[in-house]
Design a protein around this motif. Structure first.
Motif, PDB file in Angstrom:
ATOM      1  N   MET A  39      -4.968 -10.848  -4.102  1.00 33.45           N
ATOM      2  CA  MET A  39      -4.341  -9.671  -4.681  1.00 33.45           C
ATOM      3  C   MET A  39      -5.388  -8.850  -5.454  1.00 33.45           C
ATOM      4  O   MET A  39      -5.396  -7.621  -5.388  1.00 33.45           O
ATOM      5  CB  MET A  39      -3.212 -10.109  -5.606  1.00 33.45           C
ATOM      6  N   HIS A  40      -6.258  -9.531  -6.155  1.00 38.15           N
ATOM      7  CA  HIS A  40      -7.326  -8.847  -6.886  1.00 38.15           C
ATOM      8  C   HIS A  40      -8.250  -8.116  -5.913  1.00 38.15           C
ATOM      9  O   HIS A  40      -8.614  -6.964  -6.131  1.00 38.15           O
ATOM     10  CB  HIS A  40      -8.115  -9.862  -7.709  1.00 38.15           C
ATOM     11  N   ALA A  41      -8.609  -8.791  -4.819  1.00 40.72           N
ATOM     12  CA  ALA A  41      -9.498  -8.172  -3.832  1.00 40.72           C
ATOM     13  C   ALA A  41      -8.821  -7.006  -3.129  1.00 40.72           C
ATOM     14  O   ALA A  41      -9.484  -6.058  -2.708  1.00 40.72           O
ATOM     15  CB  ALA A  41      -9.938  -9.210  -2.803  1.00 40.72           C
ATOM     16  N   ALA A  42      -7.512  -7.064  -2.988  1.00 36.70           N
ATOM     17  CA  ALA A  42      -6.800  -6.000  -2.287  1.00 36.70           C
ATOM     18  C   ALA A  42      -6.613  -4.761  -3.149  1.00 36.70           C
ATOM     19  O   ALA A  42      -6.380  -3.672  -2.622  1.00 36.70           O
ATOM     20  CB  ALA A  42      -5.442  -6.501  -1.826  1.00 36.70           C
ATOM     21  N   THR A  43      -6.699  -4.897  -4.457  1.00 36.51           N
ATOM     22  CA  THR A  43      -6.400  -3.746  -5.312  1.00 36.51           C
ATOM     23  C   THR A  43      -7.631  -3.157  -5.987  1.00 36.51           C
ATOM     24  O   THR A  43      -7.922  -1.982  -5.803  1.00 36.51           O
ATOM     25  CB  THR A  43      -5.369  -4.125  -6.384  1.00 36.51           C
ATOM     26  N   LYS A  44      -8.352  -3.937  -6.735  1.00 36.37           N
ATOM     27  CA  LYS A  44      -9.409  -3.351  -7.566  1.00 36.37           C
ATOM     28  C   LYS A  44     -10.594  -2.807  -6.774  1.00 36.37           C
ATOM     29  O   LYS A  44     -10.889  -1.620  -6.868  1.00 36.37           O
ATOM     30  CB  LYS A  44      -9.842  -4.352  -8.627  1.00 36.37           C
ATOM     31  N   PRO A  45     -11.303  -3.621  -5.999  1.00 40.23           N
ATOM     32  CA  PRO A  45     -12.454  -3.034  -5.293  1.00 40.23           C
ATOM     33  C   PRO A  45     -12.039  -2.043  -4.213  1.00 40.23           C
ATOM     34  O   PRO A  45     -12.740  -1.067  -3.962  1.00 40.23           O
ATOM     35  CB  PRO A  45     -13.185  -4.233  -4.699  1.00 40.23           C
ATOM     36  N   GLN A  46     -10.881  -2.275  -3.608  1.00 41.33           N
ATOM     37  CA  GLN A  46     -10.428  -1.355  -2.567  1.00 41.33           C
ATOM     38  C   GLN A  46     -10.085   0.004  -3.173  1.00 41.33           C
ATOM     39  O   GLN A  46     -10.434   1.038  -2.616  1.00 41.33           O
ATOM     40  CB  GLN A  46      -9.225  -1.963  -1.834  1.00 41.33           C
ATOM     41  N   SER A  47      -9.411   0.012  -4.304  1.00 40.72           N
ATOM     42  CA  SER A  47      -9.067   1.285  -4.950  1.00 40.72           C
ATOM     43  C   SER A  47     -10.318   2.024  -5.412  1.00 40.72           C
ATOM     44  O   SER A  47     -10.444   3.230  -5.198  1.00 40.72           O
ATOM     45  CB  SER A  47      -8.150   1.037  -6.149  1.00 40.72           C
ATOM     46  N   LEU A  75      -4.833  10.076  -6.734  1.00 36.13           N
ATOM     47  CA  LEU A  75      -3.757   9.793  -7.689  1.00 36.13           C
ATOM     48  C   LEU A  75      -2.676   8.914  -7.073  1.00 36.13           C
ATOM     49  O   LEU A  75      -2.178   7.981  -7.717  1.00 36.13           O
ATOM     50  CB  LEU A  75      -3.149  11.104  -8.197  1.00 36.13           C
ATOM     51  N   PHE A  76      -2.322   9.186  -5.825  1.00 36.82           N
ATOM     52  CA  PHE A  76      -1.315   8.375  -5.152  1.00 36.82           C
ATOM     53  C   PHE A  76      -1.799   6.931  -5.018  1.00 36.82           C
ATOM     54  O   PHE A  76      -1.037   5.994  -5.229  1.00 36.82           O
ATOM     55  CB  PHE A  76      -0.985   8.974  -3.780  1.00 36.82           C
ATOM     56  N   GLN A  77      -3.066   6.750  -4.704  1.00 38.73           N
ATOM     57  CA  GLN A  77      -3.626   5.400  -4.593  1.00 38.73           C
ATOM     58  C   GLN A  77      -3.575   4.687  -5.941  1.00 38.73           C
ATOM     59  O   GLN A  77      -3.203   3.522  -6.017  1.00 38.73           O
ATOM     60  CB  GLN A  77      -5.068   5.475  -4.082  1.00 38.73           C
ATOM     61  N   LEU A  78      -3.952   5.380  -7.001  1.00 36.47           N
ATOM     62  CA  LEU A  78      -3.972   4.751  -8.318  1.00 36.47           C
ATOM     63  C   LEU A  78      -2.568   4.443  -8.838  1.00 36.47           C
ATOM     64  O   LEU A  78      -2.387   3.531  -9.646  1.00 36.47           O
ATOM     65  CB  LEU A  78      -4.717   5.634  -9.314  1.00 36.47           C
ATOM     66  N   LEU A  79      -1.571   5.202  -8.397  1.00 30.73           N
ATOM     67  CA  LEU A  79      -0.197   4.937  -8.831  1.00 30.73           C
ATOM     68  C   LEU A  79       0.476   3.839  -8.025  1.00 30.73           C
ATOM     69  O   LEU A  79       1.306   3.095  -8.555  1.00 30.73           O
ATOM     70  CB  LEU A  79       0.633   6.223  -8.745  1.00 30.73           C
ATOM     71  N   THR A  80       0.167   3.710  -6.753  1.00 32.75           N
ATOM     72  CA  THR A  80       0.888   2.761  -5.914  1.00 32.75           C
ATOM     73  C   THR A  80       0.216   1.394  -5.814  1.00 32.75           C
ATOM     74  O   THR A  80       0.903   0.392  -5.632  1.00 32.75           O
ATOM     75  CB  THR A  80       1.070   3.318  -4.493  1.00 32.75           C
ATOM     76  N   SER A  81      -1.079   1.326  -5.936  1.00 37.50           N
ATOM     77  CA  SER A  81      -1.780   0.058  -5.771  1.00 37.50           C
ATOM     78  C   SER A  81      -1.379  -0.992  -6.818  1.00 37.50           C
ATOM     79  O   SER A  81      -1.098  -2.132  -6.452  1.00 37.50           O
ATOM     80  CB  SER A  81      -3.284   0.303  -5.793  1.00 37.50           C
ATOM     81  N   PRO A  82      -1.303  -0.667  -8.096  1.00 38.98           N
ATOM     82  CA  PRO A  82      -0.879  -1.681  -9.070  1.00 38.98           C
ATOM     83  C   PRO A  82       0.565  -2.139  -8.865  1.00 38.98           C
ATOM     84  O   PRO A  82       0.874  -3.310  -9.054  1.00 38.98           O
ATOM     85  CB  PRO A  82      -1.034  -0.991 -10.419  1.00 38.98           C
ATOM     86  N   HIS A  86       1.651  -5.955  -8.074  1.00 41.51           N
ATOM     87  CA  HIS A  86       2.628  -6.619  -8.939  1.00 41.51           C
ATOM     88  C   HIS A  86       3.751  -7.234  -8.108  1.00 41.51           C
ATOM     89  O   HIS A  86       4.159  -8.379  -8.336  1.00 41.51           O
ATOM     90  CB  HIS A  86       3.191  -5.617  -9.948  1.00 41.51           C
ATOM     91  N   MET A  87       4.241  -6.489  -7.139  1.00 43.67           N
ATOM     92  CA  MET A  87       5.336  -6.993  -6.306  1.00 43.67           C
ATOM     93  C   MET A  87       4.885  -8.160  -5.427  1.00 43.67           C
ATOM     94  O   MET A  87       5.627  -9.122  -5.237  1.00 43.67           O
ATOM     95  CB  MET A  87       5.914  -5.869  -5.444  1.00 43.67           C
ATOM     96  N   VAL A  88       3.665  -8.114  -4.911  1.00 41.09           N
ATOM     97  CA  VAL A  88       3.140  -9.227  -4.115  1.00 41.09           C
ATOM     98  C   VAL A  88       2.995 -10.474  -4.985  1.00 41.09           C
ATOM     99  O   VAL A  88       3.388 -11.580  -4.587  1.00 41.09           O
ATOM    100  CB  VAL A  88       1.792  -8.846  -3.459  1.00 41.09           C
ATOM    101  N   GLY A  89       2.444 -10.308  -6.174  1.00 44.29           N
ATOM    102  CA  GLY A  89       2.284 -11.444  -7.080  1.00 44.29           C
ATOM    103  C   GLY A  89       3.613 -12.043  -7.493  1.00 44.29           C
ATOM    104  O   GLY A  89       3.776 -13.262  -7.554  1.00 44.29           O
ATOM    105  N   ARG A  90       4.580 -11.198  -7.758  1.00 44.99           N
ATOM    106  CA  ARG A  90       5.900 -11.687  -8.159  1.00 44.99           C
ATOM    107  C   ARG A  90       6.608 -12.400  -7.009  1.00 44.99           C
ATOM    108  O   ARG A  90       7.255 -13.427  -7.198  1.00 44.99           O
ATOM    109  CB  ARG A  90       6.733 -10.517  -8.642  1.00 44.99           C
ATOM    110  N   ALA A  91       6.481 -11.853  -5.807  1.00 43.75           N
ATOM    111  CA  ALA A  91       7.086 -12.501  -4.641  1.00 43.75           C
ATOM    112  C   ALA A  91       6.424 -13.854  -4.380  1.00 43.75           C
ATOM    113  O   ALA A  91       7.108 -14.829  -4.060  1.00 43.75           O
ATOM    114  CB  ALA A  91       6.968 -11.602  -3.419  1.00 43.75           C
TER     115      ALA A  91
END
Length: 132
Positions: A39-47, A75-82, A86-91
């Motif tokens: 999840m970290h690799a999918a969000t932070k470096p990718q964004s 802006l859309f990337q920064l709003l949707t990626s977190p 969060h939803m992946v981690g919670r699931a």
């Protein structure tokens, strides 16, 4: 050296660095062992990689309409990626696909225990503390 040449060179460097970060994020998704690391690799470096690519494209294009479009994409990337992370981690947490041994503090378990303790089995779903 003119401003256009400097902007083109800076744009090329930003795009190269962003593409490298996106490549590393993709490799991380394949190679990392657990959900939280992926999840970290999918969000932070990718964004950040995408933002660098957008900055590089903005330095190349330099027209106001293109810059506004690139700004909206960023802006859309920064709003949707977190939110997606969060939803992946919670699931993953709720389905038991999370290595809980690697967690330092499990705040969600504490919140779920507290929420379960507040509800009675025969509760109709209303908040027991409400007075209305």
């Amino acid at each position: 050296m003119s401003w256009g040449e400097v902007a083109d060179a800076g744009g090329a460097l930003c795009m190269l660095a962003g593409a490298l970060l996106c490549l590393l994020a993709g490799i991380g998704l394949l190679r990392l062992p657990d959900v939280l690391s992926r999840m970290h690799a999918a969000t932070k470096p990718q964004s950040f990689g995408l933002l660098l690519v957008l900055i590089g494209a903005g330095l190349w294009l330099r027209s106001p309409i293109d810059l506004c479009t690139l700004l909206l994409v960023g802006l859309f990337q920064l709003l949707t990626s977190p939110v997606a992370a969060h939803m992946v981690g919670r699931a993953a947490y709720r389905t038991g696909r999370l290595d809980r041994g690697g967690l330092v503090r499990d705040e969600l378990a504490e919140a779920l225990r507290t929420a379960a303790g507040d509800r009675d089995p025969g509760d109709s779903g209303e908040n027991p503390r409400s007075t209305g």
